[in-house]
Design a protein around this motif. Structure first.
Motif, PDB file in Angstrom:
ATOM      1  N   GLU A  31      25.897  31.059  80.774  1.00  0.00           N
ATOM      2  CA  GLU A  31      25.579  31.897  79.621  1.00  0.00           C
ATOM      3  C   GLU A  31      26.751  31.976  78.637  1.00  0.00           C
ATOM      4  O   GLU A  31      26.579  31.863  77.431  1.00  0.00           O
ATOM      5  N   TRP A  32      27.966  32.142  79.170  1.00  0.00           N
ATOM      6  CA  TRP A  32      29.130  32.372  78.321  1.00  0.00           C
ATOM      7  C   TRP A  32      29.820  31.080  77.884  1.00  0.00           C
ATOM      8  O   TRP A  32      30.365  31.009  76.787  1.00  0.00           O
ATOM      9  N   GLY A  33      29.873  30.103  78.778  1.00  0.00           N
ATOM     10  CA  GLY A  33      30.741  28.959  78.558  1.00  0.00           C
ATOM     11  C   GLY A  33      32.126  29.249  79.107  1.00  0.00           C
ATOM     12  O   GLY A  33      32.543  30.411  79.247  1.00  0.00           O
ATOM     13  N   ILE A  34      32.883  28.206  79.404  1.00  0.00           N
ATOM     14  CA  ILE A  34      34.178  28.377  80.044  1.00  0.00           C
ATOM     15  C   ILE A  34      35.194  29.050  79.134  1.00  0.00           C
ATOM     16  O   ILE A  34      36.051  29.809  79.606  1.00  0.00           O
ATOM     17  N   ASP A  35      35.125  28.837  77.828  1.00  0.00           N
ATOM     18  CA  ASP A  35      36.129  29.431  76.931  1.00  0.00           C
ATOM     19  C   ASP A  35      36.040  30.951  76.918  1.00  0.00           C
ATOM     20  O   ASP A  35      37.066  31.646  76.999  1.00  0.00           O
ATOM     21  N   LYS A  36      34.825  31.493  76.823  1.00  0.00           N
ATOM     22  CA  LYS A  36      34.683  32.951  76.836  1.00  0.00           C
ATOM     23  C   LYS A  36      35.066  33.508  78.199  1.00  0.00           C
ATOM     24  O   LYS A  36      35.743  34.542  78.288  1.00  0.00           O
ATOM     25  N   SER A  39      38.776  33.652  78.467  1.00  0.00           N
ATOM     26  CA  SER A  39      39.342  34.710  77.627  1.00  0.00           C
ATOM     27  C   SER A  39      39.216  36.075  78.287  1.00  0.00           C
ATOM     28  O   SER A  39      40.165  36.870  78.295  1.00  0.00           O
ATOM     29  N   VAL A  40      38.044  36.363  78.860  1.00  0.00           N
ATOM     30  CA  VAL A  40      37.850  37.659  79.517  1.00  0.00           C
ATOM     31  C   VAL A  40      38.689  37.739  80.800  1.00  0.00           C
ATOM     32  O   VAL A  40      39.299  38.775  81.086  1.00  0.00           O
ATOM     33  N   ALA A  41      38.754  36.652  81.547  1.00  0.00           N
ATOM     34  CA  ALA A  41      39.564  36.650  82.765  1.00  0.00           C
ATOM     35  C   ALA A  41      41.033  36.886  82.446  1.00  0.00           C
ATOM     36  O   ALA A  41      41.747  37.563  83.206  1.00  0.00           O
ATOM     37  N   LYS A  53      47.784  37.412  81.626  1.00  0.00           N
ATOM     38  CA  LYS A  53      48.506  36.209  81.238  1.00  0.00           C
ATOM     39  C   LYS A  53      47.513  35.177  80.731  1.00  0.00           C
ATOM     40  O   LYS A  53      46.298  35.323  80.904  1.00  0.00           O
ATOM     41  N   THR A  54      48.056  34.128  80.134  1.00  0.00           N
ATOM     42  CA  THR A  54      47.223  33.017  79.669  1.00  0.00           C
ATOM     43  C   THR A  54      47.212  31.919  80.730  1.00  0.00           C
ATOM     44  O   THR A  54      48.257  31.575  81.285  1.00  0.00           O
TER      45      THR A  54
END
Length: 458
Positions: A183-188, A191-193, A199-200
């Protein structure tokens, strides 16, 4: 789940196994009644102590991961929407089917090979689905990124918290991490994680090609002792073989490792005991690895009927005979007796032996009836696709034999069946299989040709 590799001289495998234990400790429910056995109000058993770093990571709440003053700091009162599977491994070793897990962890060592540098993380894999329900589907995990060695527990906790807070709770069939990723895709998701992680995530470290490893047969552990990987057909041990295994394990006090592919590894065998261990197992009917067909060695089936209430057809009891028929078909197609092929069989679509990454999967969809899935890779790194519906087990030759003939005729040198099917695409595969069936019908005796033509028309 960690890799079952029995080596004592491999720091990378030791790190992967420790990571699996630490993650299990981190995410174990803290309510004592959930996992402890009590007797008359007294704790019955307690021997294992978790790493203090795990305790510290669980308690840390710098980025809103925890429920304060709760006996379940990570889960709170609701726990997760559904199950959550984790596997750890080392680069190149896909014995754990890494990409089918909710969270996959790959140990990255430093230049010396002796110290852990960090971990590559993968999220959103899973297998369970329902027939003819497009909202349920298998999925491979996506690369989330790289974290330093001291950040693994916090990163895993962050991923779990994303699923905890955003995973579907209104629909059980869509309550797994893979549906959130879809539903979200890995990028979203990343970002939430990162908000929970604080950290990034760094770019994933490069990895070598993945391989399937099973650690069967005799080998050296690295400390002067031996291991013996025992092939267990579809995970079922019974009769005299079961008695022989128990006798050997008890006589020599051998630790036992269960593998992700339903086999056993006997550890810490003294070299002087090798011949006696082999003789005792053979006397009990435990066959040596060379006595098994390679198809059996690479295959898996779930228990299915009569043990599973979800099963709609056979798997464990049926696959040995199916493999004999498949081997005969491969031989008639001109492929060598040593030709490997990863086959997995289930009694329903829930995917308990991870069929959707196999080169050839038979997924039960009715009495003596299966969906046919093709195109997974020999290292289980590619998702298979549905090729045929409701194939009756008695009709397997009519469906599979033309496929194998087309594979033999059109594959590149040494190309695996799943790789060939994925490279060609199903439209081309169907055309080539139809051509192979027609050619076989022309070469067959009249009665057989008529039967083949009737089957093709059907």
């Amino acid at each position: 789940m960690g890799p079952a590799a029995p080596y004592t001289n491999r720091p990378d495998y030791a790190a992967a196994q420790k990571a699996a234990l630490d993650l299990a400790d981190l995410l174990t429910p803290q309510s004592g009644a959930y996992y402890d056995v009590w007797l008359d109000g007294e704790k019955f058993m307690s021997a294992y102590k978790e790493d203090p770093a795990v305790t510290e990571a669980r308690a840390f709440n710098g980025f809103g991961t925890n429920f304060e003053n709760s006996p379940e700091p990570i889960y709170g009162a609701q726990f997760l929407p559904r199950k959550f599977k984790i596997a750890t491994t080392v680069p190149g070793d896909n014995s754990v089917d890494l990409f089918t897990q909710d969270l996959g962890v790959v140990v990255i060592m430093d230049e010396t090979g002796q110290q852990v540098k960090g971990y590559n993380l993968y999220v959103g894999g899973g297998q369970g689905r329902s027939h003819r329900d497009a909202d349920t589907f298998p999925r491979l995990a996506d690369p989330l990124g790289f974290v330093a060695k001291d950040d693994l527990l916090h990163a895993a906790k962050a991923v779990v918290c994303v699923q905890r807070d955003y995973g579907r709770r209104d629909n059980r069939k869509q309550a797994r991490t893979r549906h959130l990723l879809a539903e979200w895709g890995i990028d979203k998701f990343r970002s939430v994680a990162e908000q929970y992680f604080g950290k990034t995530f760094q770019s994933a470290a490069p990895l070598p090609a993945w391989q399937y490893k099973d650690y069967l047969g005799w080998g050296e552990q690295g400390d002067g002792k031996l291991f013996y990987g025992v092939y267990v057909q579809n995970g079922r041990i019974k009769g005299e073989a079961k008695k022989a295994l128990r006798a050997v394990i008890e006589k020599f006090n051998l630790p036992v490792v269960l593998t992700p592919h339903q086999n056993l590894i006997l550890r810490d065998v003294e070299p002087a005991a090798k011949e006696e261990v082999t003789a005792l197992l053979r006397a009990g009917g435990v066959k040596e690895l060379v006595e098994w067909d390679g198809l059996d060695r690479l295959s898996m089936a779930c228990p299915a009927l009569p043990l599973c209430g979800l099963a709609v057809t056979e798997a464990e009891r049926a696959l040995p005979d199916v493999n004999v028929r498949i081997r005969a078909m491969l031989m008639r197609a001109g492929l060598p007796a040593s030709q490997p092929l990863h086959v997995r069989m289930t009694g329903c679509p829930n995917g308990c032996v991870r069929p959707y990454v196999a080169e050839l999967a038979l997924v039960g969809d009715g009495p003596n009836s299966y969906q046919l899935w093709l195109g997974g890779g020999p290292a289980q790194t590619r998702l298979a696709q549905t090729y045929a519906e409701r194939v009756k087990v008695k009709d397997l030759e009519a469906t599979l034999e033309p496929l194998f003939a087309a594979w033999a005729a059109h594959r590149q040198p040494g190309e695996a069946f799943g790789d060939w099917a994925a490279r060609q695409g199903f439209d081309t595969v169907r055309q080539q299989a139809a051509a192979a069936a027609a050619a076989a019908a022309r070469q067959a005796p009249p009665a057989a040709a008529a039967a083949a033509a009737a089957s093709g028309a059907k």
